[in-house]
Write a protein that holds these residues in place. Structure first.
Motif, PDB file in Angstrom:
ATOM      1  N   GLU A 119      13.544   0.215   5.659  1.00 21.49           N
ATOM      2  CA  GLU A 119      12.470   0.376   4.676  1.00 21.49           C
ATOM      3  C   GLU A 119      12.975   1.216   3.503  1.00 21.49           C
ATOM      4  O   GLU A 119      13.671   2.209   3.705  1.00 21.49           O
ATOM      5  CB  GLU A 119      11.284   1.120   5.317  1.00 21.49           C
ATOM      6  CG  GLU A 119      10.604   0.349   6.423  1.00 21.49           C
ATOM      7  CD  GLU A 119       9.740  -0.778   5.880  1.00 21.49           C
ATOM      8  OE1 GLU A 119       8.917  -0.517   4.968  1.00 21.49           O
ATOM      9  OE2 GLU A 119       9.905  -1.939   6.343  1.00 21.49           O
ATOM     10  N   TRP A 120      12.633   0.823   2.322  1.00 26.76           N
ATOM     11  CA  TRP A 120      12.990   1.597   1.130  1.00 26.76           C
ATOM     12  C   TRP A 120      11.739   1.899   0.326  1.00 26.76           C
ATOM     13  O   TRP A 120      10.829   1.085   0.258  1.00 26.76           O
ATOM     14  CB  TRP A 120      13.910   0.780   0.206  1.00 26.76           C
ATOM     15  CG  TRP A 120      15.346   0.729   0.622  1.00 26.76           C
ATOM     16  CD1 TRP A 120      15.872   0.049   1.667  1.00 26.76           C
ATOM     17  CD2 TRP A 120      16.433   1.377  -0.048  1.00 26.76           C
ATOM     18  NE1 TRP A 120      17.228   0.222   1.715  1.00 26.76           N
ATOM     19  CE2 TRP A 120      17.604   1.034   0.666  1.00 26.76           C
ATOM     20  CE3 TRP A 120      16.555   2.217  -1.162  1.00 26.76           C
ATOM     21  CZ2 TRP A 120      18.874   1.501   0.301  1.00 26.76           C
ATOM     22  CZ3 TRP A 120      17.798   2.665  -1.526  1.00 26.76           C
ATOM     23  CH2 TRP A 120      18.958   2.317  -0.792  1.00 26.76           C
ATOM     24  N   ARG A 177       0.829  -1.207   0.000  1.00 19.92           N
ATOM     25  CA  ARG A 177       0.000   0.000   0.000  1.00 19.92           C
ATOM     26  C   ARG A 177       0.865   1.258   0.000  1.00 19.92           C
ATOM     27  O   ARG A 177       0.555   2.230  -0.664  1.00 19.92           O
ATOM     28  CB  ARG A 177      -0.929  -0.019   1.231  1.00 19.92           C
ATOM     29  CG  ARG A 177      -2.376   0.235   0.835  1.00 19.92           C
ATOM     30  CD  ARG A 177      -3.344  -0.085   1.971  1.00 19.92           C
ATOM     31  NE  ARG A 177      -3.447  -1.523   2.212  1.00 19.92           N
ATOM     32  CZ  ARG A 177      -3.336  -2.089   3.409  1.00 19.92           C
ATOM     33  NH1 ARG A 177      -3.110  -1.366   4.484  1.00 19.92           N
ATOM     34  NH2 ARG A 177      -3.469  -3.380   3.538  1.00 19.92           N
ATOM     35  N   ALA A 178       2.013   1.206   0.722  1.00 23.46           N
ATOM     36  CA  ALA A 178       2.872   2.390   0.835  1.00 23.46           C
ATOM     37  C   ALA A 178       3.901   2.495  -0.290  1.00 23.46           C
ATOM     38  O   ALA A 178       4.668   3.449  -0.335  1.00 23.46           O
ATOM     39  CB  ALA A 178       3.590   2.360   2.188  1.00 23.46           C
ATOM     40  N   GLY A 179       3.915   1.469  -1.177  1.00 19.91           N
ATOM     41  CA  GLY A 179       4.921   1.491  -2.248  1.00 19.91           C
ATOM     42  C   GLY A 179       6.325   1.337  -1.702  1.00 19.91           C
ATOM     43  O   GLY A 179       7.288   1.891  -2.238  1.00 19.91           O
ATOM     44  N   ARG A 180       6.454   0.582  -0.635  1.00 21.68           N
ATOM     45  CA  ARG A 180       7.758   0.412   0.003  1.00 21.68           C
ATOM     46  C   ARG A 180       8.097  -1.072   0.124  1.00 21.68           C
ATOM     47  O   ARG A 180       7.264  -1.945  -0.115  1.00 21.68           O
ATOM     48  CB  ARG A 180       7.750   1.066   1.399  1.00 21.68           C
ATOM     49  CG  ARG A 180       7.480   2.562   1.362  1.00 21.68           C
ATOM     50  CD  ARG A 180       7.252   3.126   2.762  1.00 21.68           C
ATOM     51  NE  ARG A 180       8.491   3.225   3.520  1.00 21.68           N
ATOM     52  CZ  ARG A 180       9.337   4.249   3.439  1.00 21.68           C
ATOM     53  NH1 ARG A 180       9.065   5.260   2.625  1.00 21.68           N
ATOM     54  NH2 ARG A 180      10.431   4.268   4.159  1.00 21.68           N
ATOM     55  N   VAL A 181       9.347  -1.339   0.520  1.00 20.38           N
ATOM     56  CA  VAL A 181       9.772  -2.725   0.703  1.00 20.38           C
ATOM     57  C   VAL A 181      10.788  -2.764   1.848  1.00 20.38           C
ATOM     58  O   VAL A 181      11.577  -1.815   2.010  1.00 20.38           O
ATOM     59  CB  VAL A 181      10.364  -3.293  -0.610  1.00 20.38           C
ATOM     60  CG1 VAL A 181      11.588  -2.522  -1.052  1.00 20.38           C
ATOM     61  CG2 VAL A 181      10.682  -4.770  -0.491  1.00 20.38           C
ATOM     62  N   LEU A 207      14.756   2.097  -4.383  1.00 23.06           N
ATOM     63  CA  LEU A 207      15.594   0.890  -4.353  1.00 23.06           C
ATOM     64  C   LEU A 207      16.025   0.528  -5.778  1.00 23.06           C
ATOM     65  O   LEU A 207      17.203   0.249  -6.049  1.00 23.06           O
ATOM     66  CB  LEU A 207      14.829  -0.273  -3.725  1.00 23.06           C
ATOM     67  CG  LEU A 207      15.614  -1.582  -3.618  1.00 23.06           C
ATOM     68  CD1 LEU A 207      16.736  -1.463  -2.584  1.00 23.06           C
ATOM     69  CD2 LEU A 207      14.704  -2.759  -3.252  1.00 23.06           C
ATOM     70  N   LEU A 208      15.060   0.531  -6.685  1.00 24.88           N
ATOM     71  CA  LEU A 208      15.379   0.205  -8.075  1.00 24.88           C
ATOM     72  C   LEU A 208      16.396   1.183  -8.637  1.00 24.88           C
ATOM     73  O   LEU A 208      17.327   0.800  -9.332  1.00 24.88           O
ATOM     74  CB  LEU A 208      14.119   0.229  -8.948  1.00 24.88           C
ATOM     75  CG  LEU A 208      13.216  -0.986  -8.898  1.00 24.88           C
ATOM     76  CD1 LEU A 208      12.307  -1.017 -10.119  1.00 24.88           C
ATOM     77  CD2 LEU A 208      14.001  -2.276  -8.802  1.00 24.88           C
ATOM     78  N   GLU A 209      16.216   2.447  -8.310  1.00 24.33           N
ATOM     79  CA  GLU A 209      17.122   3.476  -8.813  1.00 24.33           C
ATOM     80  C   GLU A 209      18.539   3.255  -8.278  1.00 24.33           C
ATOM     81  O   GLU A 209      19.515   3.341  -9.011  1.00 24.33           O
ATOM     82  CB  GLU A 209      16.618   4.846  -8.358  1.00 24.33           C
ATOM     83  CG  GLU A 209      16.918   5.963  -9.324  1.00 24.33           C
ATOM     84  CD  GLU A 209      16.119   7.193  -8.932  1.00 24.33           C
ATOM     85  OE1 GLU A 209      16.738   8.086  -8.321  1.00 24.33           O
ATOM     86  OE2 GLU A 209      14.896   7.220  -9.183  1.00 24.33           O
ATOM     87  N   ALA A 210      18.609   2.923  -6.974  1.00 24.66           N
ATOM     88  CA  ALA A 210      19.929   2.730  -6.356  1.00 24.66           C
ATOM     89  C   ALA A 210      20.657   1.505  -6.918  1.00 24.66           C
ATOM     90  O   ALA A 210      21.880   1.498  -7.007  1.00 24.66           O
ATOM     91  CB  ALA A 210      19.773   2.599  -4.838  1.00 24.66           C
ATOM     92  N   LEU A 211      19.881   0.499  -7.286  1.00 25.58           N
ATOM     93  CA  LEU A 211      20.519  -0.761  -7.699  1.00 25.58           C
ATOM     94  C   LEU A 211      20.623  -0.928  -9.215  1.00 25.58           C
ATOM     95  O   LEU A 211      21.309  -1.835  -9.688  1.00 25.58           O
ATOM     96  CB  LEU A 211      19.744  -1.962  -7.127  1.00 25.58           C
ATOM     97  CG  LEU A 211      19.801  -2.137  -5.615  1.00 25.58           C
ATOM     98  CD1 LEU A 211      18.947  -3.338  -5.197  1.00 25.58           C
ATOM     99  CD2 LEU A 211      21.234  -2.324  -5.128  1.00 25.58           C
ATOM    100  N   ALA A 212      19.948  -0.066  -9.955  1.00 24.79           N
ATOM    101  CA  ALA A 212      19.877  -0.256 -11.411  1.00 24.79           C
ATOM    102  C   ALA A 212      21.269  -0.426 -12.006  1.00 24.79           C
ATOM    103  O   ALA A 212      22.173   0.378 -11.744  1.00 24.79           O
ATOM    104  CB  ALA A 212      19.174   0.927 -12.064  1.00 24.79           C
TER     105      ALA A 212
END
Ligand code: ATP
Ligand code: MG
Length: 434
Positions: free
Chosen positions: A409-410, A392-396, A415-420
């Motif tokens: 929490e990210w 719901r919060a768009g977090r993981v 997260l995707l941006e940091a790991l891309a």
């Protein structure tokens, strides 16, 4: 109804994941070395007409006489599972016009089939890497094949394999020698074992190869082919020896090395070890200048070798632990139906953005605890935790599994941006410094 469990065919083995790591390592290094020497891969059928093997390997050889898996297909044609790769490779090279005014350096890999008595290092389905060259008549290519195999042992860390070389001369010199050998052996007929008596007229050279201790005196006293070589083969052999000396390759001349197949001429060689019991030959080959013509092509010089993958893997297993298991970077725990549904989609987005990273998604449900246990067991460096709230919060949640560091929490997108585009090696640094 009772159900019996079915088993693999005798002599045909499953290669389980842990062993596959050795196989894959060997394949990778071999491919690299072959490519480095300018060899190209060719892929060939497992099944060929029986006639092909009869005409190349020879009717009076162990392989054709008693080891082939031969069957009739639905048209009544006699087909055989390939017992080795050279025959098919030569057939393919002729059929596809690979031999017209050009040289070829080819390799192939895959299973071979021989109905032998199964024992350690001897199976009914086994694997070979095969290398075949065409259009090069000199001893330089013989030396290259030997140097290439030596480099392979070095790269694989295989020690203690010993090189034996011999020359079988020209067909004419060999025919001449064969007559003299049959004469000699006939004089000793009473002392020949059963195998040798059977081979005396069909394949007498093979008698020299006998492992029977009772035969050794007769064999030692036999005339040597190496002493009866034609001038050209003799000079070819000498030049090969010079090249090997110059390159610092140690070898033993074994005048009794004849190889089991009919098609060899001039140079033959084997790499052997005494660490595998009776099945000590790991690589064998030589020159076969007559074979292309014998199969209907234009006369073409040719030389190659084949190595037994299972035997090499045995040497690798002896020497070292298996190449390390490659653990996933992330295990995505998805708790609850909502998270399961989103998890599939998020995981795909993650894989799209981070193609070099390994992500395992929890399948088959389970509570948070159970999923974290699986994450730990998978060897993953981090668990990604996705519950209803996170969705719901768009977090993981990102939970380090190998470091004593708290879960954070990210934002999913952050997260995707940091790991891309990153590699496994960078993941911990990026996630832990935040
Ligand atoms: P061997 O003397 O051990 O029977 P070969 O002369 O029949 O060997 P080749 O036809 O030259 O063997 O095959 C090349 C390599 O393939 C061998 O040196 C060996 O490493 C491997 N090989 C041959 N037959 C088998 C088998 N039945 N099981 C496992 N590996 C094999
Ligand atoms: Mg054999």
């Amino acid at each position: 109804m009772t159900r019996t469990t079915l088993q693999a065919v005798r002599g045909m083995h499953d290669i389980l994941p842990e062993q596959c790591r050795y196989f894959a390592h060997l394949e990778e290094v071999t491919r690299e070395v072959l490519t480095g020497y300018g060899y190209e891969e060719i892929r060939l059928p497992l099944v060929e007409s029986t006639e092909l093997f009869k005409r190349t390997i020879g009717e009076v050889t162990d392989i054709v006489e008693k080891e082939m898996y031969t069957f009739e297909d639905r048209n009544g044609d006699s087909l055989s599972l390939r017992p080795e790769g050279t025959a098919g490779c030569v057939r393919a090279a002729i059929e596809n016009g690979l031999l017209h005014n050009q040289t070829q350096r080819l390799w192939y890999a895959g299973p071979m089939f021989r109905h032998e008595r199964p024992q350690k290092g001897r199976y009914r389905q086994f694997h070979q890497f095969g290398v075949e060259t065409f259009g090069m008549a000199g001893p330089d290519i013989d030396a290259e094949l030997i140097l290439l195999s030596r480099r392979l042992w070095q790269r694989l860390g295989i020690e203690g394999v010993r090189l034996e070389i011999n020359s079988l001369g020209s067909p004419a010199a060999r025919a001449d020698y064969r007559r003299r050998l049959v004469e000699y052996l006939s004089d000793h007929q009473a002392n020949l074992d059963e195998d040798s008596r059977r081979r005396l007229h069909g394949n007498p050279l093979r008698i020299l190869d006998s492992k029977n201790p009772a035969m050794q005196d007769i064999i030692l006293g036999a005339p040597r082919l190496l002493d009866a070589l034609d001038a050209e083969s003799q000079s070819h052999f000498e030049q090969l020896r010079h090249l090997l000396d110059a390159a610092g390759v140690a070898y033993h001349i074994n005048a009794r090395l004849v190889r089991g197949l009919d098609y060899y001429t001039k140079t033959v060689f084997e790499w052997t070890t005494d660490r595998l019991g009776a099945q000590g030959t790991v690589c064998a080959g030589g020159r076969y200048d007559g074979l292309v013509e014998q199969l209907g092509g234009r006369s073409t010089a040719a030389a190659g070798f084949a190595m037994g993958v299972e035997r090499l893997v045995s040497l690798l297993e002896e020497g070292a632990a298996p190449p390390p298991f490659v653990a996933p970077d992330f295990y995505l725990a998805v708790v609850g139906e909502e998270a399961e549904r989103h998890g599939v989609v998020w995981a795909e987005a993650f894989r799209g953005a981070c193609p070099a990273l390994r992500l395992l998604v929890n399948c088959g449900g389970g509570g948070f605890k159970a999923q974290l246990k699986r994450a730990d067991k998978s060897g993953a460096a981090f668990a990604l935790v996705l519950g209803e709230d996170e969705v719901r919060a768009g977090r993981v949640g990102v939970k380090p599994l190998r470091q004593d560091s708290p879960q954070r929490e990210w934002e999913w997108s952050a997260l995707l941006e940091a790991l891309a585009g990153t590699s496994s090696a960078e993941v911990a640094r990026i996630l832990l410094q935040h």
